[in-house]
Motif scaffolding. Structure first.
Motif, PDB file in Angstrom:
ATOM      1  N   ILE A  37      -7.022 104.784 133.587  1.00 47.45           N
ATOM      2  CA  ILE A  37      -6.405 105.458 134.748  1.00 47.45           C
ATOM      3  C   ILE A  37      -7.129 105.024 136.035  1.00 47.45           C
ATOM      4  N   ASP A  38      -8.450 104.985 135.986  1.00 46.56           N
ATOM      5  CA  ASP A  38      -9.220 104.564 137.173  1.00 46.56           C
ATOM      6  C   ASP A  38      -8.829 103.146 137.587  1.00 46.56           C
ATOM      7  N   ARG A  39      -8.673 102.295 136.570  1.00 42.73           N
ATOM      8  CA  ARG A  39      -8.333 100.892 136.869  1.00 42.73           C
ATOM      9  C   ARG A  39      -6.943 100.814 137.513  1.00 42.73           C
ATOM     10  N   MET A  40      -6.003 101.568 136.934  1.00 41.28           N
ATOM     11  CA  MET A  40      -4.635 101.521 137.475  1.00 41.28           C
ATOM     12  C   MET A  40      -4.600 102.082 138.899  1.00 41.28           C
ATOM     13  N   LEU A  41      -5.366 103.170 139.106  1.00 41.50           N
ATOM     14  CA  LEU A  41      -5.364 103.770 140.443  1.00 41.50           C
ATOM     15  C   LEU A  41      -5.981 102.815 141.470  1.00 41.50           C
ATOM     16  N   ALA A  42      -7.091 102.187 141.071  1.00 40.38           N
ATOM     17  CA  ALA A  42      -7.744 101.249 141.995  1.00 40.38           C
ATOM     18  C   ALA A  42      -6.759 100.135 142.348  1.00 40.38           C
ATOM     19  N   TYR A  43      -5.981  99.706 141.344  1.00 46.06           N
ATOM     20  CA  TYR A  43      -5.035  98.614 141.584  1.00 46.06           C
ATOM     21  C   TYR A  43      -3.968  99.024 142.613  1.00 46.06           C
ATOM     22  N   VAL A  44      -3.330 100.179 142.395  1.00 48.30           N
ATOM     23  CA  VAL A  44      -2.251 100.573 143.352  1.00 48.30           C
ATOM     24  C   VAL A  44      -2.825 100.957 144.714  1.00 48.30           C
ATOM     25  N   GLN A  45      -4.036 101.474 144.693  1.00 51.66           N
ATOM     26  CA  GLN A  45      -4.619 101.841 146.004  1.00 51.66           C
ATOM     27  C   GLN A  45      -4.963 100.612 146.823  1.00 51.66           C
ATOM     28  N   ASN A  46      -5.196  99.494 146.115  1.00 51.92           N
ATOM     29  CA  ASN A  46      -5.545  98.268 146.841  1.00 51.92           C
ATOM     30  C   ASN A  46      -4.340  97.562 147.449  1.00 51.92           C
ATOM     31  N   PRO A  91      -1.681  97.125 150.027  1.00 51.26           N
ATOM     32  CA  PRO A  91      -1.483  97.728 151.359  1.00 51.26           C
ATOM     33  C   PRO A  91      -0.162  98.503 151.419  1.00 51.26           C
ATOM     34  N   ILE A  92      -0.199  99.635 152.143  1.00 52.02           N
ATOM     35  CA  ILE A  92       1.011 100.480 152.245  1.00 52.02           C
ATOM     36  C   ILE A  92       2.065  99.759 153.082  1.00 52.02           C
ATOM     37  N   TYR A  93       3.283  99.691 152.568  1.00 53.39           N
ATOM     38  CA  TYR A  93       4.354  98.995 153.297  1.00 53.39           C
ATOM     39  C   TYR A  93       4.987  99.945 154.313  1.00 53.39           C
ATOM     40  N   ARG A  94       5.013  99.532 155.574  1.00 51.35           N
ATOM     41  CA  ARG A  94       5.604 100.405 156.600  1.00 51.35           C
ATOM     42  C   ARG A  94       6.797  99.764 157.287  1.00 51.35           C
ATOM     43  N   PHE A 137      14.615  97.466 152.894  1.00 48.71           N
ATOM     44  CA  PHE A 137      14.954  98.575 151.998  1.00 48.71           C
ATOM     45  C   PHE A 137      14.296  98.433 150.613  1.00 48.71           C
ATOM     46  N   THR A 138      14.367  97.217 150.044  1.00 46.67           N
ATOM     47  CA  THR A 138      13.800  97.023 148.702  1.00 46.67           C
ATOM     48  C   THR A 138      12.306  97.324 148.706  1.00 46.67           C
ATOM     49  N   GLN A 139      11.652  96.843 149.752  1.00 40.81           N
ATOM     50  CA  GLN A 139      10.204  97.095 149.850  1.00 40.81           C
ATOM     51  C   GLN A 139       9.916  98.588 150.002  1.00 40.81           C
ATOM     52  N   GLN A 140      10.804  99.249 150.748  1.00 36.69           N
ATOM     53  CA  GLN A 140      10.613 100.707 150.936  1.00 36.69           C
ATOM     54  C   GLN A 140      10.712 101.438 149.601  1.00 36.69           C
ATOM     55  N   VAL A 141      11.703 101.031 148.784  1.00 34.88           N
ATOM     56  CA  VAL A 141      11.869 101.679 147.472  1.00 34.88           C
ATOM     57  C   VAL A 141      10.637 101.419 146.614  1.00 34.88           C
ATOM     58  N   LEU A 142      10.149 100.172 146.641  1.00 36.79           N
ATOM     59  CA  LEU A 142       8.961  99.852 145.843  1.00 36.79           C
ATOM     60  C   LEU A 142       7.752 100.654 146.318  1.00 36.79           C
ATOM     61  N   GLU A 143       7.651 100.803 147.637  1.00 38.22           N
ATOM     62  CA  GLU A 143       6.521 101.556 148.192  1.00 38.22           C
ATOM     63  C   GLU A 143       6.596 103.024 147.757  1.00 38.22           C
ATOM     64  N   GLU A 144       7.840 103.553 147.762  1.00 36.27           N
ATOM     65  CA  GLU A 144       8.018 104.946 147.332  1.00 36.27           C
ATOM     66  C   GLU A 144       7.529 105.117 145.892  1.00 36.27           C
ATOM     67  N   ARG A 145       7.856 104.123 145.052  1.00 38.48           N
ATOM     68  CA  ARG A 145       7.425 104.200 143.646  1.00 38.48           C
ATOM     69  C   ARG A 145       5.914 104.120 143.542  1.00 38.48           C
ATOM     70  N   GLU A 148       3.792 105.023 145.762  1.00 42.17           N
ATOM     71  CA  GLU A 148       3.206 106.270 146.262  1.00 42.17           C
ATOM     72  C   GLU A 148       3.279 107.360 145.181  1.00 42.17           C
ATOM     73  N   ALA A 149       4.434 107.421 144.495  1.00 43.51           N
ATOM     74  CA  ALA A 149       4.568 108.407 143.409  1.00 43.51           C
ATOM     75  C   ALA A 149       3.512 108.120 142.344  1.00 43.51           C
ATOM     76  N   MET A 150       3.292 106.835 142.085  1.00 39.98           N
ATOM     77  CA  MET A 150       2.311 106.459 141.057  1.00 39.98           C
ATOM     78  C   MET A 150       0.902 106.840 141.501  1.00 39.98           C
ATOM     79  N   ARG A 151       0.603 106.583 142.769  1.00 37.38           N
ATOM     80  CA  ARG A 151      -0.729 106.970 143.282  1.00 37.38           C
ATOM     81  C   ARG A 151      -0.949 108.457 143.087  1.00 37.38           C
TER      82      ARG A 151
END
Ligand SMILES: Nc1ncnc2c1ncn2[C@@H]1O[C@H](COP(=O)(O)OP(=O)(O)OP(=O)(O)O)[C@@H](O)[C@H]1O
Length: 674
Positions: free
Chosen positions: A18-27, A29-32, A36-44, A46-49
Motif C-alpha cells: 500500500i505504501d508503495r502504491m501510494l508513493a507512486y500515485v502521489q508522485n 503531478p496533479i493534472y489541472r 477531458f480524458t486527462q481530467q477523468v484519469l486525474e479523478e481516478r 485522486e480517488a485512489m490516493r
C-alpha cells in the motif's frame, strides 16, 4: 507460525504494498488542464490516493477464507473499508466491504455448509473455511478473533461484537463495518428500486445502517447515483454534527446532510421565516399546545388535507386562466378557443406558471408573424409595439398566483385558524409542507431538484403529508425512511402507525423491523422495555444482545448524590444528565459550575455536540447516546401516567450504553419501574 504471527506477517506485506502504491500515485503531478480524458484519469488517481490514505492506517478488519467450488481454489480474502487493487496481481489486496463477496462475511453464521454470492458474472458457490476479525490500529495488529473455523465448534460469532459494544463512545457516531450483523447487512444491501421503511427499536442501529446503506448504494450503483444528489434529513443541526463523521470514515464524501426545515427554507426562498427550533421545541414540550390546535396540526399533516389543498389549488388556477379572445388590433384576433387548446393540449404537461410563460412566448411569436403582413416598415413597427403591449396586458390579466395568498385563502375557506404571524409570512412547522406543495403545484419539480436517494431519520415525528412531499422530490424508489414509533414524542405532528407512509410510498415498499438492540446493556434494555410495555399497542420490544452490565439504579435526589454519581462514572467518556425541562437543565448547569464540574449545557438550536459531561432536557436527547446517563427528577409531577411521558422516559433511558440511574424528589412517577 501461530495465527497471530502469521497475520502480523501478512499485515507487514500488505502495508509495504500500500505504501508503495501510494508513493507512486502521489508522485504523479496533479493534472489541472482542460483535456477531458486527462481530467477523468486525474479523478481516478485522486480517488485512489484517498482510498490508499485510508487503507494505509487500517488496511482491513476481517479475513474470510472461501473455497470456490467451480475453481476448487481456496482464497484468503481480506476485507477493508476501501478496496485496494494492485494492477500487477489478479486478486485484490483488500476487498471493499461493499463488494458482493464481502456480503458473505456478514451473512454467514457458521451453520450453513454451502454458501453463495451474486457476482456480476453470476452466482458463485463455495464454502467458508474461516471467518476472522482482525483489529489493526495505527498500522499495528492488536487482536485476532475467529468467529468461525471449519471443523471447530462455532463460537457463535458474538465475542467480537461484544468487545466492540463494550467500548466507550466519544462525541461522534462511528462506522460499524467490522461488526455489521446479518439483518443489518440485508437492509444495507436491500433492493435499490424499492423504497425502504424501517421500524427499529431504540439502539438497533437505524441511523448507522442508513448511513452504511448510502455508502453501499454509491459503490454498487456509481454509474447511476451521484453523491451530490443524495441527502440525509435528520431532526436538527446538532444531530447532523454527531453523525457527520460516519460517511467520511467510510471513504464517502459529498452526500448532503440537512434538516427538513432548512431544505424547505431553501425551496421557499428568503421571503419567509420559520418558527425557530428553540421556540418550536419549547412550545411542544414545556408550554403544551392546546388540544384543539394539536388537532389542527395533525390535520395539516394528513393526506386528506394534502388532497383538499391540491384540489383547491387546481380549481383556483383553472379559474384564473384567461377566458377572452386576444385582440391586439382591429381584425387581429386569436380566439379564446385556440388559446384554450394551447393551454389544455400543447402546454398540458407544464405547471401553471410555466404555462403562463409559454402562452406569453407564443402570443409574442404570433404578433411577430402577423405584423409581417404590413408592408410599410413604420406601420409594421407600430403594430408590433402595440401587439407586444397587448400581450403584456393579456398575460397580466391572468393573475400570477401567490403561494401564501392561496394558502391563507384555502385555510379560511376550510375554517382553519389563521394567525397574524402566518399572514405576515412567518410559518409554523406544520405550514411548511403545504407551502412547498403549493409552490410545487405552481412551478413543478425540476429534474435537478430530485434526490437520487433520500434518507429520512426519526421519521416517526413527520407527517404523512411531509413524506408524500419528499417522495415527490425523490426519484422512484429512492427513499430510505427510518424511525421508532416508541420514540414518537411529537405526537401532534408525527404518526402512531406506519400504514399511512406505506400508502404514500407504494404498496411495494420494503418494510423491515429491527428488534435487536446493540447500544445498551441487557439491564438497561430490559428496564426500558418495562416502560414501553405500559404503552397500549406498543411496537415490538427491543431484544438485547447478551451484554451484561450494572443494574439500573433509582434513588432520591441531592446535589451531593449527583456529585458522588459523577465520581462513580468518571471513567466514562460521555456522561449525560437528562432533565425534564430546560429550566432544570439550566439550574443544574449552574450548580455543577459552582461545584467546579465542567459540563456543557445543551440547547435546542446548538449546532455541535461536544461530548464529555452534558446536561440537556430529555426531549433533546433523541438520537444521541452516552456511556452513562442520569435522569433527574423522575417525579410524578414531571412524568404523569400518559403515553407521551412514557415515550419521553423510554427515549431517555435508551440513551445509556453502560450505566443508567434515575433520581427523584417528592413522589416517584408511577410509570417508573422499580
Ligand atoms: N452491528 C453493530 N456493531 C457494533 N455496534 C453497533 C452495531 N449496530 C449498532 N451499533 C451501535 O449501536 C448504537 C446505536 O446505533 P444507532 O444510533 O444507529 O441506533 P438507532 O436505532 O438509530 O438508535 P435510536 O433510535 O435509539 O436513536 C451505536 O453506538 C452503534 O454504533
Amino acid at each position: 507460525m501461530n495465527q497471530q504471527d502469521y497475520e502480523v506477517a501478512v499485515l507487514k506485506m500488505s502495508l509495504e504494498k500500500i505504501d508503495r502504491m501510494l508513493a507512486y500515485v502521489q508522485n504523479i503531478p496533479i493534472y489541472r488542464g482542460d483535456d477531458f480524458t486527462q481530467q477523468v484519469l486525474e479523478e481516478r488517481r485522486e480517488a485512489m490516493r484517498q482510498s490508499l490514505r485510508i487503507a494505509k492506517q487500517e488496511p482491513y478488519f476481517a479475513r474470510l477464507d472461501f473455497l470456490e467450488f467451480d475453481r476448487d481454489e481456496k482464497k484468503s480474502l481480506y476485507i477493508g473499508k476501501v478496496g485496494v487493487h494492485d494492477d500487477k496481481e489478479e486478486q485484490p489486496l483488500v476487498i471493499d466491504w461493499r463488494a458482493p463477496v464481502a456480503s458473505l462475511f456478514y451473512s454467514f453464521n457458521g451453520s450453513e455448509e454451502d454458501v453463495y454470492y451474486e457476482s456480476p458474472d453470476g452466482i458463485v458457490e463455495g464454502e467458508i473455511q474461516l471467518k476472522r476479525n482482525v483489529v489493526i490500529r495505527a498500522r499495528e495488529l492488536r487482536r485476532v478473533v475467529d468467529s468461525y473455523v471449519e471443523g471447530q465448534e462455532s463460537s457463535g460469532g458474538d465475542e467480537f461484537l461484544l468487545y466492540k459494544l463494550g467500548e466507550q463512545k466519544d462525541n461522534k457516531l462511528k462506522d460499524i463495518v467490522s461488526t455489521i450483523q446479518a439483518e443489518q447487512n440485508s437492509i444495507i444491501r436491500s433492493d435499490v428500486r424499492k423504497p425502504l421503511l424501517i421500524q427499529g427499536a431504540a439502539g438497533s442501529g437505524k441511523t448507522t445502517v442508513a448511513l452504511h446503506r448510502l455508502a453501499f448504494l454509491l459503490y454498487e450503483y456509481r454509474e447511476r447515483l451521484k453523491a451530490e444528489r443524495m441527502m440525509i434529513f435528520a431532526p436538527n443541526a446538532m444531530f447532523l454534527d454527531y453523525i457527520a463523521q460516519v460517511l467520511p470514515e467510510l471513504g464517502v464524501g459529498h452526500i448532503q446532510q440537512s434538516t427538513y426545515v432548512d431544505w424547505v427554507l431553501q425551496k421557499l426562498g428568503e421571503a419567509y421565516e420559520v418558527e425557530s427550533t428553540e421556540d418550536r421545541i419549547f412550545t411542544r414540550f414545556e408550554l403544551q399546545v392546546e388540544p384543539e390546535y394539536q388537532a389542527v396540526m395533525k390535520e395539516k399533516g394528513s393526506l386528506t388535507f394534502r388532497n383538499q389543498l391540491k384540489k383547491y389549488v387546481e380549481e383556483e388556477l383553472a379559474n384564473r386562466m384567461p377566458v377572452n379572445d386576444f385582440i391586439p388590433w382591429a381584425h387581429g384576433i386569436v380566439k379564446k378557443e385556440t388559446i384554450q387548446n394551447w393551454l389544455t393540449q400543447d402546454f398540458v404537461h407544464s405547471p401553471p406558471l410555466k404555462q403562463r410563460e409559454r402562452l406569453q412566448a407564443r402570443l409574442k411569436r404570433w404578433v411577430e408573424i402577423e405584423v409581417r403582413m404590413f408592408e410599410d416598415e413604420k406601420e409594421r413597427k407600430e403594430y408590433k409595439t402595440e401587439g407586444l403591449k397587448a400581450v403584456r396586458r393579456y398575460i397580466n390579466s391572468w393573475k400570477k398566483p401567490d403561494e401564501l395568498k392561496l394558502y391563507l385563502h384555502f385555510l379560511q375557506q376550510k375554517d382553519y385558524p389563521v394567525s397574524p404571524l402566518l399572514r405576515s409570512g412567518k410559518l409554523m412547522f406544520e405550514d411548511l409542507a403545504p407551502m412547498v406543495f403549493i409552490r410545487q403545484q405552481l412551478i413543478g419539480i425540476d429534474k435537478e431538484d430530485r434526490f437520487d436517494h433520500l434518507v429520512i431519520d426519526e421519521a416517526q415525528d413527520l407527517s404523512p403529508f411531509i413524506i408524500s412531499l419528499l417522495n415527490d422530490y425523490t426519484k422512484k424508489g429512492g427513499l430510505t425512511i427510518l424511525g421508532d414509533l416508541a420514540q414518537g414524542i411529537h405526537g401532534e405532528e408525527g404518526i402512531v402507525a406506519w400504514d399511512s407512509f406505506v400508502k404514500v410510498l407504494d404498496e411495494n415498499c420494503t418494510y423491515v423491523q429491527m428488534e435487536k438492540s446493540y447500544r445498551s446493556t441487557m439491564e438497561i434494555i430490559e428496564y426500558s422495555n418495562g416502560i414501553l410495555k405500559q404503552i397500549k399497542n406498543h411496537p415490538p420490544l427491543a431484544k438485547p444482545v447478551f451484554r451484561s452490565g450494572e443494574p439500573v439504579k433509582v434513588t432520591t435526589y441531592s446535589l451531593l448524590f449527583m456529585l458522588q454519581w459523577l465520581k462513580d462514572v468518571k471513567a466514562y467518556e460521555t456522561i449525560a444528565f437528562l432533565t425534564r425541562t430546560k429550566k432544570e437543565a439550566e439550574m443544574l448547569a449552574l450548580e455543577l459550575k459552582e461545584a467546579k464540574v465542567s459540563a456543557t449545557l445543551v440547547r435546542a438550536g446548538d449546532t455541535t455536540y461536544q461530548g464529555g459531561i452534558s446536561i440537556l432536557p430529555i426531549y433533546l436527547s433523541k438520537g444521541f447516546e452516552f456511556d452513562a446517563v442520569m435522569l433527574t427528577n423522575v417525579s410524578s409531577h414531571h412524568y404523569p401516567n400518559d403515553s407521551i411521558h412514557k415515550k419521553l422516559l423510554y427515549v431517555g433511558c435508551t440513551r445509556a450504553l453502560h450505566s443508567l440511574s434515575l433520581s427523584y424528589e417528592g413522589t416517584l412517577s408511577p410509570i417508573i419501574p422499580l
